[in-house]
Design an enzyme around this catalytic site. Structure first.
Site, PDB file in Angstrom:
ATOM      1  N   GLY A  31       0.813  -1.212   0.000  1.00  0.00           N
ATOM      2  CA  GLY A  31       0.000   0.000   0.000  1.00  0.00           C
ATOM      3  C   GLY A  31       0.842   1.256   0.000  1.00  0.00           C
ATOM      4  N   ASN A  32       0.179   2.400   0.321  1.00  0.00           N
ATOM      5  CA  ASN A  32       0.813   3.725   0.254  1.00  0.00           C
ATOM      6  C   ASN A  32       1.437   3.907  -1.144  1.00  0.00           C
ATOM      7  OD1 ASN A  32       3.436   5.664   1.605  1.00  0.00           O
ATOM      8  ND2 ASN A  32       1.300   6.219   1.596  1.00  0.00           N
ATOM      9  N   HIS A  34       2.621   4.840  -4.860  1.00  0.00           N
ATOM     10  CA  HIS A  34       3.141   5.995  -5.587  1.00  0.00           C
ATOM     11  C   HIS A  34       3.326   5.580  -7.048  1.00  0.00           C
ATOM     12  CE1 HIS A  34       6.925   3.858  -5.306  1.00  0.00           C
ATOM     13  NE2 HIS A  34       6.839   3.849  -3.977  1.00  0.00           N
ATOM     14  N   HIS A  37       4.668   2.081  -7.915  1.00  0.00           N
ATOM     15  CA  HIS A  37       3.727   0.951  -7.850  1.00  0.00           C
ATOM     16  C   HIS A  37       2.821   0.934  -9.085  1.00  0.00           C
ATOM     17  CE1 HIS A  37       4.358   1.670  -3.395  1.00  0.00           C
ATOM     18  NE2 HIS A  37       4.580   0.370  -3.471  1.00  0.00           N
ATOM     19  N   ASP A 152      13.936  -2.451  -5.324  1.00  0.00           N
ATOM     20  CA  ASP A 152      14.320  -3.462  -4.335  1.00  0.00           C
ATOM     21  C   ASP A 152      15.046  -4.586  -5.079  1.00  0.00           C
ATOM     22  OD1 ASP A 152      12.987  -2.279  -1.972  1.00  0.00           O
ATOM     23  OD2 ASP A 152      11.208  -2.585  -3.179  1.00  0.00           O
ATOM     24  N   SER A 188       7.845   4.583  -0.535  1.00  0.00           N
ATOM     25  CA  SER A 188       6.915   5.017   0.525  1.00  0.00           C
ATOM     26  C   SER A 188       7.698   5.649   1.666  1.00  0.00           C
ATOM     27  CB  SER A 188       6.129   3.824   1.048  1.00  0.00           C
ATOM     28  OG  SER A 188       5.446   3.213  -0.020  1.00  0.00           O
TER      29      SER A 188
HETATM   30  O1  PAF Z   1       8.068  -4.710  -2.041  1.00  0.00           O
HETATM   31  C1  PAF Z   1       7.108  -4.780  -1.247  1.00  0.00           C
HETATM   32  O2  PAF Z   1       6.256  -3.879  -1.152  1.00  0.00           O
HETATM   33  C2  PAF Z   1       6.971  -6.001  -0.350  1.00  0.00           C
HETATM   34  O3  PAF Z   1       8.207  -6.461   0.078  1.00  0.00           O
HETATM   35  C3  PAF Z   1       6.133  -7.127  -0.988  1.00  0.00           C
HETATM   36  C4  PAF Z   1       6.826  -7.690  -2.224  1.00  0.00           C
HETATM   37  C5  PAF Z   1       4.762  -6.617  -1.359  1.00  0.00           C
HETATM   38  C6  PAF Z   1       5.978  -8.278   0.014  1.00  0.00           C
HETATM   39  O4  PAF Z   1       5.324  -7.856   1.164  1.00  0.00           O
END
Ligand code: PAF
Length: 283
Positions: A31-32, A34, A37, A152, A188
């Site tokens: 969530g949150n 931006h 995402h 990430d 976030s």
């Molecule tokens: O990258 C993320 O937001 C989290 O690590 C994920 C992949 C949704 C797992 O909780």
């Protein structure tokens, strides 16, 4: 966009789509949301007919010293953004639905090698939490493809290794990092930055670009990474780590490697920022 918290409702919808021969794409999030995402949803739509997103702030990936309670929760805004991008179904389970036995009685997935070091060292147990929830969400959603942000980088390698090692029938699609105009990677966690911190935070990416230029002509990877760490600290942050690694194995880069990634994390005020830069050396 339909929103469901219930596992049976989620499975019934995905089953209906699969029976019609439709390809299902998945974007897991906490969530949150931006622009980063939303770019995952945009990419997923290129590879699938129906898009499922999930919002679940996963307690298993937070350390004992990390405050899950203060993680920003913005469901109403998040839903609007997902609808605007054409998401078909949103899964918003509770921790009780995901971990009914509680965290300490829950089976887990540990991915060796790529989970070790860097964020795996600074945040013990973090990648076990990530691999376990992603495995569980894959089993619930049963997507054909799933999109993950390259911001990430280590997380993407962990998920790719898990999918390969455990023969999961999901294609992982890594998606390029979205950046602010300043070069700061969208996250976030940027919400925790004051305006002064927001002004110094781009020095993380700038120092990595400096390092990327330097390693085109020098193999003093350790010495140059130290200098880049000093640049980050001098800008007013506190470097957690900055390393030059083999882009696949994430082992420290050797002189013969040509596909590299610079991985870095730094504390900026209350926020711990991470970033990475892939570098190809021409030899
Ligand atoms: O990258 C993320 O937001 C989290 O690590 C994920 C992949 C949704 C797992 O909780």
């Amino acid at each position: 966009m339909n929103t469901v918290s219930d596992i049976n409702a989620l499975r019934a919808q995905v089953k209906e789509w699969h029976l019609k021969g439709l390809k299902v794409g998945f974007v897991p999030t906490m969530g949150n949301l931006h622009a980063g995402h939303i770019s995952l949803v945009t990419e997923a739509k290129k590879h699938a007919d129906k898009i499922v997103a999930s919002i679940f702030v996963n307690p298993m990936q937070f350390g004992a010293n990390e405050d899950i309670g203060s993680y920003p929760r913005t469901l109403t805004d998040d839903k609007e953004k997902l609808i605007a991008e054409g998401t078909d179904l949103l899964f918003t389970p509770t921790p009780e639905i995901i971990y009914p036995k509680g965290l300490d009685k829950q089976s887990f997935v540990d991915v060796p090698n790529v989970s070790e070091g860097y964020c795996g060292e600074s945040r013990p147990g973090h990648f076990r939490g990530v691999a376990t929830i992603v495995c569980k969400l894959f089993n619930l959603v049963q997507p054909d493809i799933a999109c993950f942000g390259l911001k990430d980088y280590q997380q993407v390698q962990v998920i790719q290794a898990m999918v390969e090692d455990l023969s999961m029938p999901v294609e992982i699609i890594p998606v390029a990092t979205c950046r602010e105009e300043s070069g700061l990677a969208m996250s976030s966690r940027n919400n925790y930055l004051t305006s002064e911190e927001k002004a110094i935070a781009p020095a993380l990416h700038q120092s990595m670009q400096w390092l990327s230029d330097k390693i085109q002509t020098s193999t003093d990877f350790i010495g140059l990474a130290k200098q880049a760490a000093s640049k980050i600290d001098e800008a007013g942050m506190k470097t957690d780590y900055i390393h030059i690694c083999n882009a696949r194995s994430l082992q420290p880069a050797s002189e013969d490697d040509t596909d590299l990634v610079i991985l870095a994390a730094a504390h900026c005020g209350k926020a711990r920022l991470i970033d990475n830069l892939q570098v190809t050396l021409s030899k």
